[in-house]
Design an enzyme around this catalytic site. Structure first.
Site, PDB file in Angstrom:
ATOM      1  N   LYS A 227      -2.792   5.839  -4.130  1.00 17.87           N
ATOM      2  CA  LYS A 227      -3.856   6.790  -3.876  1.00 17.87           C
ATOM      3  C   LYS A 227      -3.803   7.982  -4.411  1.00 17.87           C
ATOM      4  CE  LYS A 227      -3.538   4.946   0.777  1.00 17.87           C
ATOM      5  NZ  LYS A 227      -2.133   4.636   0.768  1.00 17.87           N
TER       6      LYS A 227
ATOM      7  N   TYR B 283       3.137  10.007  -0.917  1.00 15.03           N
ATOM      8  CA  TYR B 283       4.155   9.172  -0.078  1.00 15.03           C
ATOM      9  C   TYR B 283       5.634   9.479  -0.780  1.00 15.03           C
ATOM     10  CZ  TYR B 283       0.572   6.715   2.389  1.00 15.03           C
ATOM     11  OH  TYR B 283      -0.707   6.104   2.942  1.00 15.03           O
TER      12      TYR B 283
ATOM     13  N   ASP C 272       0.913  -1.206   0.053  1.00 14.13           N
ATOM     14  CA  ASP C 272       0.238  -0.028   0.142  1.00 14.13           C
ATOM     15  C   ASP C 272       0.703   1.275  -0.063  1.00 14.13           C
ATOM     16  OD1 ASP C 272      -3.073   1.006   0.883  1.00 14.13           O
ATOM     17  OD2 ASP C 272      -1.285   2.299   1.705  1.00 14.13           O
TER      18      ASP C 272
ATOM     19  N   HIS D  96      -7.326   9.732  -1.687  1.00 13.30           N
ATOM     20  CA  HIS D  96      -6.852   9.799  -0.272  1.00 13.30           C
ATOM     21  C   HIS D  96      -7.410  10.492   0.898  1.00 13.30           C
ATOM     22  CE1 HIS D  96      -2.164   9.561   0.811  1.00 13.30           C
ATOM     23  NE2 HIS D  96      -2.862   9.337   2.151  1.00 13.30           N
TER      24      HIS D  96
ATOM     25  N   ARG E  95      11.637  -6.477  11.545  1.00  7.74           N
ATOM     26  CA  ARG E  95      10.358  -6.005  11.876  1.00  7.74           C
ATOM     27  C   ARG E  95       9.233  -6.419  10.906  1.00  7.74           C
ATOM     28  NH1 ARG E  95      11.638  -0.420  14.589  1.00  7.74           N
ATOM     29  NH2 ARG E  95      12.739  -1.465  16.305  1.00  7.74           N
TER      30      ARG E  95
HETATM   31  P1  A2P Z   1      10.142   1.076  11.987  1.00  7.66           P
HETATM   32  O1  A2P Z   1       9.722   1.311  10.739  1.00  7.66           O
HETATM   33  O2  A2P Z   1      11.415   1.696  12.514  1.00  7.66           O
HETATM   34  O3  A2P Z   1      10.249  -0.588  12.486  1.00  7.66           O
HETATM   35  P2  A2P Z   1       2.106   2.162  11.988  1.00  7.66           P
HETATM   36  O4  A2P Z   1       2.010   1.046  11.153  1.00  7.66           O
HETATM   37  O5  A2P Z   1       0.988   2.240  13.249  1.00  7.66           O
HETATM   38  O6  A2P Z   1       2.137   3.447  11.656  1.00  7.66           O
HETATM   39  O7  A2P Z   1       3.409   2.048  12.803  1.00  7.66           O
HETATM   40  C1  A2P Z   1       4.658   1.975  12.488  1.00  7.66           C
HETATM   41  C2  A2P Z   1       5.512   2.452  13.530  1.00  7.66           C
HETATM   42  O8  A2P Z   1       5.656   1.424  14.161  1.00  7.66           O
HETATM   43  C3  A2P Z   1       7.024   2.741  12.844  1.00  7.66           C
HETATM   44  O9  A2P Z   1       7.630   3.979  14.031  1.00  7.66           O
HETATM   45  C4  A2P Z   1       7.572   1.414  13.041  1.00  7.66           C
HETATM   46  O10 A2P Z   1       9.111   1.696  13.166  1.00  7.66           O
HETATM   47  C5  A2P Z   1       7.267   0.949  14.149  1.00  7.66           C
HETATM   48  N1  A2P Z   1       7.088  -0.719  14.237  1.00  7.66           N
HETATM   49  C6  A2P Z   1       6.616  -1.455  13.251  1.00  7.66           C
HETATM   50  N2  A2P Z   1       6.667  -2.830  13.498  1.00  7.66           N
HETATM   51  C7  A2P Z   1       7.362  -2.835  14.621  1.00  7.66           C
HETATM   52  C8  A2P Z   1       7.846  -3.659  15.331  1.00  7.66           C
HETATM   53  N3  A2P Z   1       7.573  -5.145  14.857  1.00  7.66           N
HETATM   54  N4  A2P Z   1       8.502  -3.448  16.360  1.00  7.66           N
HETATM   55  C9  A2P Z   1       8.875  -2.315  16.918  1.00  7.66           C
HETATM   56  N5  A2P Z   1       8.250  -1.241  16.227  1.00  7.66           N
HETATM   57  C10 A2P Z   1       7.838  -1.395  15.081  1.00  7.66           C
END
Ligand code: A2P
Length: 280
Positions: free
Chosen positions: A79, A54, A49, A112, A240
């Protein structure tokens, strides 16, 4: 609640289906996007997505092209940005997005933001239906639409958007919109599903994570799945990205779901769609 062993697909009101868990690339810097998308696709994600706004469509397209995963196996979403709303400008913006992505069709195109002050979302959606009729986009939907915007759009066009992608996480579970979507046959998609990371250290979430031997992010993604939401967690970190997709082997209990429900505050982390008319 039954545990699926693979990423389930959510059937849309047009008969197409979308993988429930995808990778979101909002706030992913352009220089990190190609690697994030390739990592995700190689880890098994089949839904990406992005958005014109972006600034990473070209890198998203490169990540897809270099992943080794066939174009037809990936559900690709982008979007239309606010300043491109309107019939002719939408058609031009769509062409520009496809060029940047390096593809010849989209799986889904979303408006969007409704930008109610402009009052152009109906014309914009008419252009979407034209692109859909041409077969250049398979599903058409919206993002950040409030109930009155959905109702006005459906009244004017007779077409129910396939998806409404909205800010949704345990602080803002969007009961009213989710109920309306269910009534109208619109799939609910959650942006900022991890609360932009803010919920990852919440003791309720980390406590549940500990009980299940999973991470806080995995618990939050699973919570969305139990609600039936399409969910697009963002990460730039390869480990992650991989671990956020390891969510198909456990279930949250009713008690877990109730504990997470207690986190509701109504707090929005992003703009209010009823007043957001930014075209920059
Ligand atoms: P990063 O990109 O450094 O991993 P959302 O999807 O709600 O917008 O959240 C995104 C945020 O959560 C980003 O700051 C991302 O940081 C962080 N994030 C995503 N997955 C994880 C994870 N498994 N552990 C810790 N932080 C995570």
């Amino acid at each position: 609640m039954a545990t699926p062993s693979v990423n389930p697909r959510v059937t849309l009101n047009d008969g197409n289906s979308i993988p429930q868990v995808g990778l979101g690339v909002w706030q992913t810097p352009a220089e990190d996007t190609e690697r994030a998308v390739t990592t995700a696709l190689q880890a098994g994600y089949r839904h990406i997505d992005t958005a014109s706004a972006y600034g990473n469509e070209a890198e998203t397209g490169r990540g897809l092209a270099n992943s080794g995963v066939a174009r037809q196996d990936v559900f690709l979403v982008t979007k239309l940005w606010n300043s491109d709303q309107g019939y002719d400008s939408t058609l031009a913006a769509f062409d520009a997005s496809l060029d940047r992505l390096g593809v010849d069709y989209l799986d889904m195109y979303l408006i969007h933001w409704p930008m109610p002050a402009n009052n152009t979302y109906v014309d914009t959606f008419r252009a979407f239906t034209h692109l859909h009729d041409q077969g250049r986009v398979r599903s058409i939907g919206v993002s950040n639409f409030a109930p009155e915007h959905l109702e006005a759009l459906i009244d004017a066009t007779g077409i129910v958007p396939a998806v409404n992608q909205i800010e949704l996480h345990p602080l803002l579970p969007q009961h009213e919109l989710r109920a309306l979507h269910a009534q109208l046959g619109i799939a609910t998609e959650a942006w900022s599903p991890l609360g932009q990371g803010s919920l990852l250290t919440d003791p309720v979430i980390t406590g549940i994570a500990e009980q299940h031997g999973k991470t806080a992010a995995q618990v939050l993604i699973r919570w969305h799945m139990h609600l039936g939401n399409i969910v697009i967690p963002k990460s730039v970190n390869p480990e992650r990205i991989v671990s956020n997709f390891d969510v198909f082997d456990f279930d949250l209990s009713e008690a877990d779901m109730s504990s997470i429900a207690s986190l509701e505050t109504g707090t929005r982390l992003g703009p209010d769609p009823r007043t957001f008319n930014f075209t920059g």
